[in-house]
Write a protein that holds these residues in place. Structure first.
Motif, short mmCIF file in Angstrom:
data_model
loop_
_atom_site.label_atom_id
_atom_site.label_comp_id
_atom_site.label_asym_id
_atom_site.label_seq_id
_atom_site.Cartn_x
_atom_site.Cartn_y
_atom_site.Cartn_z
N ILE A 161 1.40 -13.82 2.54
CA ILE A 161 1.22 -12.35 1.78
C ILE A 161 0.39 -12.70 1.11
CG2 ILE A 161 2.41 -10.16 0.75
CD1 ILE A 161 5.17 -11.57 1.90
N LYS A 162 -1.35 -12.23 1.44
CA LYS A 162 -1.81 -11.88 0.28
C LYS A 162 -1.08 -10.81 -0.37
CE LYS A 162 -3.64 -14.58 2.61
NZ LYS A 162 -4.46 -15.96 2.25
N ARG A 163 -0.31 -9.14 -0.44
CA ARG A 163 -0.55 -8.59 -1.12
C ARG A 163 -0.18 -7.97 -0.80
NH1 ARG A 163 -5.25 -4.09 -3.53
NH2 ARG A 163 -5.40 -3.54 -1.59
N LYS A 164 1.60 -7.16 -1.10
CA LYS A 164 2.45 -6.26 -1.22
C LYS A 164 2.92 -5.53 -2.47
CE LYS A 164 6.09 -3.64 -0.02
NZ LYS A 164 5.56 -2.40 1.28
N LEU A 165 1.95 -3.70 -2.06
CA LEU A 165 2.31 -2.87 -3.08
C LEU A 165 2.91 -2.46 -2.86
CD1 LEU A 165 -1.42 -2.12 -3.10
CD2 LEU A 165 0.05 -3.74 -5.00
N TYR A 166 3.99 -1.11 -3.83
CA TYR A 166 4.65 -0.07 -4.01
C TYR A 166 4.33 0.86 -5.20
CZ TYR A 166 8.30 -2.62 -1.76
OH TYR A 166 9.74 -3.05 -0.78
N PRO A 167 3.98 1.96 -4.73
CA PRO A 167 4.20 3.22 -4.98
C PRO A 167 4.60 3.07 -6.20
CG PRO A 167 4.54 3.73 -3.00
CD PRO A 167 4.76 2.94 -3.57
N ALA A 168 4.14 3.15 -7.93
CA ALA A 168 4.44 3.56 -8.69
C ALA A 168 4.29 4.78 -9.32
CB ALA A 168 3.95 2.52 -9.64
N LYS A 169 5.45 5.34 -9.33
CA LYS A 169 6.09 6.57 -9.68
C LYS A 169 5.30 6.83 -11.35
CE LYS A 169 9.79 10.36 -9.94
NZ LYS A 169 11.02 10.56 -10.19
N LYS A 222 2.14 6.67 -12.09
CA LYS A 222 0.94 5.85 -12.67
C LYS A 222 0.46 5.72 -11.96
CE LYS A 222 4.46 2.99 -15.12
NZ LYS A 222 4.86 1.53 -15.56
N ALA A 223 -0.77 5.92 -12.21
CA ALA A 223 -2.56 5.51 -10.51
C ALA A 223 -2.30 4.69 -10.30
CB ALA A 223 -3.43 6.15 -12.49
N ASP A 224 -1.69 3.57 -10.88
CA ASP A 224 -2.12 1.92 -9.83
C ASP A 224 -0.87 1.86 -8.82
OD1 ASP A 224 -4.58 1.86 -10.87
OD2 ASP A 224 -3.85 0.63 -12.66
N ASN A 225 -0.64 0.79 -8.11
CA ASN A 225 0.17 1.10 -7.64
C ASN A 225 1.06 0.03 -8.20
OD1 ASN A 225 -0.08 2.53 -5.28
ND2 ASN A 225 -0.82 2.18 -4.50
N HIS A 226 2.42 -0.56 -8.02
CA HIS A 226 3.20 -1.62 -8.80
C HIS A 226 2.62 -2.65 -7.41
CE1 HIS A 226 5.96 -3.48 -10.33
NE2 HIS A 226 6.81 -4.52 -9.52
N LEU A 227 1.98 -3.87 -7.81
CA LEU A 227 1.72 -5.04 -7.74
C LEU A 227 3.11 -6.08 -7.14
CD1 LEU A 227 -0.17 -7.20 -5.74
CD2 LEU A 227 -0.62 -7.83 -7.73
N VAL A 228 3.82 -6.11 -6.08
CA VAL A 228 5.13 -7.00 -5.72
C VAL A 228 4.98 -8.63 -6.15
CG1 VAL A 228 7.09 -7.00 -4.34
CG2 VAL A 228 6.59 -4.83 -5.23
N MET A 229 4.39 -8.49 -4.60
CA MET A 229 3.60 -9.95 -3.98
C MET A 229 1.74 -10.74 -3.97
SD MET A 229 6.20 -10.77 -0.85
CE MET A 229 7.00 -9.37 -0.87
N ALA A 230 2.06 -11.42 -4.70
CA ALA A 230 0.51 -11.25 -4.31
C ALA A 230 0.19 -13.04 -4.14
CB ALA A 230 -0.63 -10.79 -5.69
N ASP A 231 -0.73 -13.61 -2.92
CA ASP A 231 -0.91 -14.95 -2.85
C ASP A 231 0.23 -16.03 -2.22
OD1 ASP A 231 -3.71 -14.46 -2.35
OD2 ASP A 231 -4.19 -14.32 -4.73
N PHE A 232 1.68 -15.08 -2.10
CA PHE A 232 2.71 -15.62 -1.89
C PHE A 232 2.82 -16.54 -0.49
CE2 PHE A 232 7.09 -16.26 -0.72
CZ PHE A 232 7.72 -16.24 -1.83
N GLN A 233 2.76 -17.81 -1.18
CA GLN A 233 3.45 -18.08 0.40
C GLN A 233 4.78 -19.64 0.44
OE1 GLN A 233 0.03 -20.50 0.00
NE2 GLN A 233 -1.76 -19.81 1.80
N LEU A 234 5.30 -19.41 1.71
CA LEU A 234 6.31 -20.30 1.79
C LEU A 234 6.73 -20.36 3.45
CD1 LEU A 234 9.37 -21.34 -0.21
CD2 LEU A 234 9.84 -18.97 1.08
N ALA A 235 6.99 -22.03 3.26
CA ALA A 235 7.56 -22.82 5.03
C ALA A 235 8.92 -22.95 4.57
CB ALA A 235 6.36 -23.49 4.34
#
Length: 241
Positions: A6-14, A16-29
Motif C-alpha cells: 500500500i503506497k498511500r491510504k488517506l482519510y479526510p480529517a474533519k 483540517k485542510a490536510d487529509n489524515h495519512l493512515v498508511m504510507a509505503d506499507f508492505q507485508l507478505a
C-alpha cells in the motif's frame, strides 16, 4: 499467500485542510496457511488494512496480490461486532453466508466443532456474547475461505471466555487450514494463537517488529509459558510497549 503493498491510504480529517495519512509505503507478505496476528494501537489502521484486503475499501494507492491464483480468493471476514440478523436463528444466519445450497453436513460439523449444536435453532437474543462470536466464526468458515480476516473477534469477552473461544478457533483452523490475518490488542492472545506476530506503529502505520511464536501449539494453553514468551518479546523489542 497475500502480498500487501500500500503506497498511500488517506482519510479526510474533519476540520483540517490536510487529509489524515493512515498508511504510507506499507508492505507485508503472509504465507499460504499462515496464522498472522497484527498488534498495534487503536487508530493505527488495522481495520482499514483488513477492509482493503476484503475489497470493502478501494480508495487507496497500491496493490493486494494473492499469489498465482487464477481467480480471486474466497475471503471470510469476522468483524468486531458479530452482526447476526436477530430475526434469523443461529443456523439460518450461517446459511445466509453461503451462496450455493448449503451443505447440512458441513454446517453440522462446524456447529459441533464450536459446541453450538444445541443452540442451532435459537435466535441471537438468547445467545451470550461469546456464543454470538462463535456463530460469527462459523459463518466465516462455512464458505470454505482461502483467506480469513478477523478484526478483534474476542473484544469485550472476559479472559476465560476469550481463551475458550480461541481454543475452539485454533482446533477448527487446524482441521481446515487456510491463511489468517487476526487483529488484536492483546499480546497474550496473539502469542496463544499466531504463527507470527507483526507489531504496528501509530498512523501512518508501519511495521516496527516481527516475531515468530517459539512455543509449540500443544503448549499454548500453558499461561506461564505464554507469559514467559511475552516478557521475552518486551525485552527484545522495547519499542512495542
Amino acid at each position: 499467500m497475500i502480498a500487501i503493498d500500500i503506497k498511500r491510504k488517506l482519510y479526510p480529517a474533519k476540520g483540517k485542510a490536510d487529509n489524515h495519512l493512515v498508511m504510507a509505503d506499507f508492505q507485508l507478505a503472509v504465507n499460504s496457511g499462515e496464522f498472522v496476528c497484527l498488534v498495534g494501537p487503536s487508530g493505527c489502521g488495522k481495520t482499514s488494512l483488513l477492509n482493503i484486503i476484503a475489497e470493502l475499501d478501494n480508495d487507496y494507492e497500491g496493490h493486494i496480490g494473492f499469489g498465482q491464483q487464477e481467480k480471486p480468493p474466497k475471503i471470510g471476514y469476522v468483524f468486531q461486532n458479530p452482526r447476526l440478523l436477530p430475526w434469523r436463528t443461529v443456523r439460518e444466519n450461517i446459511e445466509l453466508a453461503i451462496a450455493q445450497k448449503p451443505s447440512s453436513n458441513n454446517i453440522d460439523a462446524l456447529l459441533d466443532a464450536m459446541q453450538l449444536t444445541p443452540f442451532q435453532h435459537v435466535y441471537p437474543e438468547r445467545l451470550s456474547l461469546g456464543m454470538s462470536r462463535r456463530v460469527a466464526i462459523i459463518r466465516a468458515f462455512a464458505i470454505n475461505p482461502d483467506v480469513l480476516l478477523m478484526d478483534e473477534p474476542f473484544v469485550s469477552l472476559d479472559a476465560a471466555t476469550a481463551r475458550q473461544v480461541g481454543h475452539l478457533l485454533i482446533n477448527l483452523w487446524q482441521q481446515r487450514p487456510h491463511t489468517v490475518l487476526f487483529v488484536t490488542h492483546d499480546l497474550r492472545e496473539a502469542i496463544a494463537l499466531a504463527d507470527r506476530i507483526v507489531f504496528l506503529s501509530p498512523a501512518p502505520m508501519k511495521i516496527i517488529a516481527e516475531s515468530t511464536v517459539g512455543i509449540p501449539r500443544n503448549e499454548r494453553g500453558n499461561e506461564q509459558a505464554v507469559e514467559t514468551f511475552r516478557q521475552r518479546l518486551l525485552q527484545d523489542y522495547p519499542e512495542i510497549i
